[in-house]
Design a protein around this motif. Sequence first.
Motif, short mmCIF file in Angstrom:
data_model
loop_
_atom_site.label_atom_id
_atom_site.label_comp_id
_atom_site.label_asym_id
_atom_site.label_seq_id
_atom_site.Cartn_x
_atom_site.Cartn_y
_atom_site.Cartn_z
N CYS A 1 7.87 0.12 -0.56
CA CYS A 1 6.55 -0.18 -1.12
C CYS A 1 6.72 -1.21 -2.23
O CYS A 1 7.17 -0.90 -3.34
CB CYS A 1 5.89 1.09 -1.67
N THR A 2 6.38 -2.46 -1.93
CA THR A 2 6.49 -3.52 -2.92
C THR A 2 5.65 -4.72 -2.50
O THR A 2 5.16 -4.79 -1.37
CB THR A 2 7.96 -3.94 -3.12
N ILE B 1 2.70 3.18 3.28
CA ILE B 1 4.15 3.38 3.30
C ILE B 1 4.48 4.87 3.39
O ILE B 1 5.38 5.28 4.15
CB ILE B 1 4.81 2.75 2.07
N ASP B 2 3.75 5.70 2.66
CA ASP B 2 3.99 7.15 2.73
C ASP B 2 3.74 7.66 4.15
O ASP B 2 4.49 8.49 4.66
CB ASP B 2 3.09 7.89 1.74
N SER C 1 0.83 -1.20 0.00
CA SER C 1 0.00 0.00 0.00
C SER C 1 0.86 1.26 0.00
O SER C 1 1.58 1.53 0.96
CB SER C 1 -0.92 0.01 1.22
N ARG C 2 0.78 2.03 -1.07
CA ARG C 2 1.56 3.26 -1.18
C ARG C 2 1.18 4.25 -0.08
O ARG C 2 2.05 4.89 0.52
CB ARG C 2 1.35 3.88 -2.56
N ARG C 3 -0.11 4.40 0.21
CA ARG C 3 -0.53 5.36 1.23
C ARG C 3 0.00 4.97 2.61
O ARG C 3 0.43 5.82 3.39
CB ARG C 3 -2.06 5.47 1.26
N ARG D 1 6.60 6.51 6.42
CA ARG D 1 7.81 7.30 6.18
C ARG D 1 7.70 8.69 6.81
O ARG D 1 8.66 9.19 7.41
CB ARG D 1 8.06 7.43 4.68
N TYR E 1 11.50 1.89 4.84
CA TYR E 1 10.19 1.47 4.38
C TYR E 1 10.20 1.30 2.86
O TYR E 1 10.64 2.19 2.14
CB TYR E 1 9.12 2.47 4.78
#
Length: 247
Positions: free
Chosen positions: A88-89, A70-71, A66-68, A74, A86
């Motif tokens: 994102c993969t 992970i953002d 999940s990009r959100r 971070r 962190y």
Amino acid sequence: MLKAHLDQTHEGASRKTAEIEKTVSHLTGSGFLKTGDRVLDLGCGPGLYSSRLFMEGMQVTGIDISRRSIDYARTQAEKEQHDIDYVCTDFFNIEYEETFDVVLQVYGEICTFSEEKSDLLLNLIHRSLNDEGIFIFEVSTRVLRMREGLKNRWYVSEGGFWRPGRHLVLEEGFDYPENETWLNQYIVTDEDGTVRTYRLWLHDYSLETISLALEQSGFEVEQVWNSLLGEPYRKGGDWIAIAARKV
């Protein structure tokens, strides 16, 4: 999904803060997680475990698709000056070799994969661990699924897990006992008429079946609990939590 991870009123995506803290306390107190360990947190979400492991003196890498999430993780790490890596993969893209002392995977995400995919993941985890490294994780059992039962219902939500706005959810469950597999299907309709279908497959385990899968991937079960809180193992529980050593 990020909102669900952070919501303290339910455990739709992550466990509540008190249980997360008790889990970390148990794993550090029992010696399976130690200061200085290099830890891979698989499915780290917004860093709820990773941040606490860092504060216990560990070197942490968190992975989530999940990009959100992970953002968010971070951003929080930067605010708190936590040196956490962190990434994102997808789980199946990890290419670490003998990098970590511990791999942690909480809340039974392994159960969402087919046997073939979970075997592949176990092999990737085995490769990522140092000699005699530890894999700590949990899987759900059929007892949990039978207790929850097959859902067959519909409801209107003003905003929640599936959508921020008003939507209709049709939920139906399917049981495939010959494969110890369940399917939860959700048909979600937005106010503009957009319809999307989500299917969550769940493969449950017994201690015998998960132990066999671990053995075939080069692990030896070292400790078993009924949860990562450290409850002693007893047959018939909702969850099986395991610390398995790379051999």
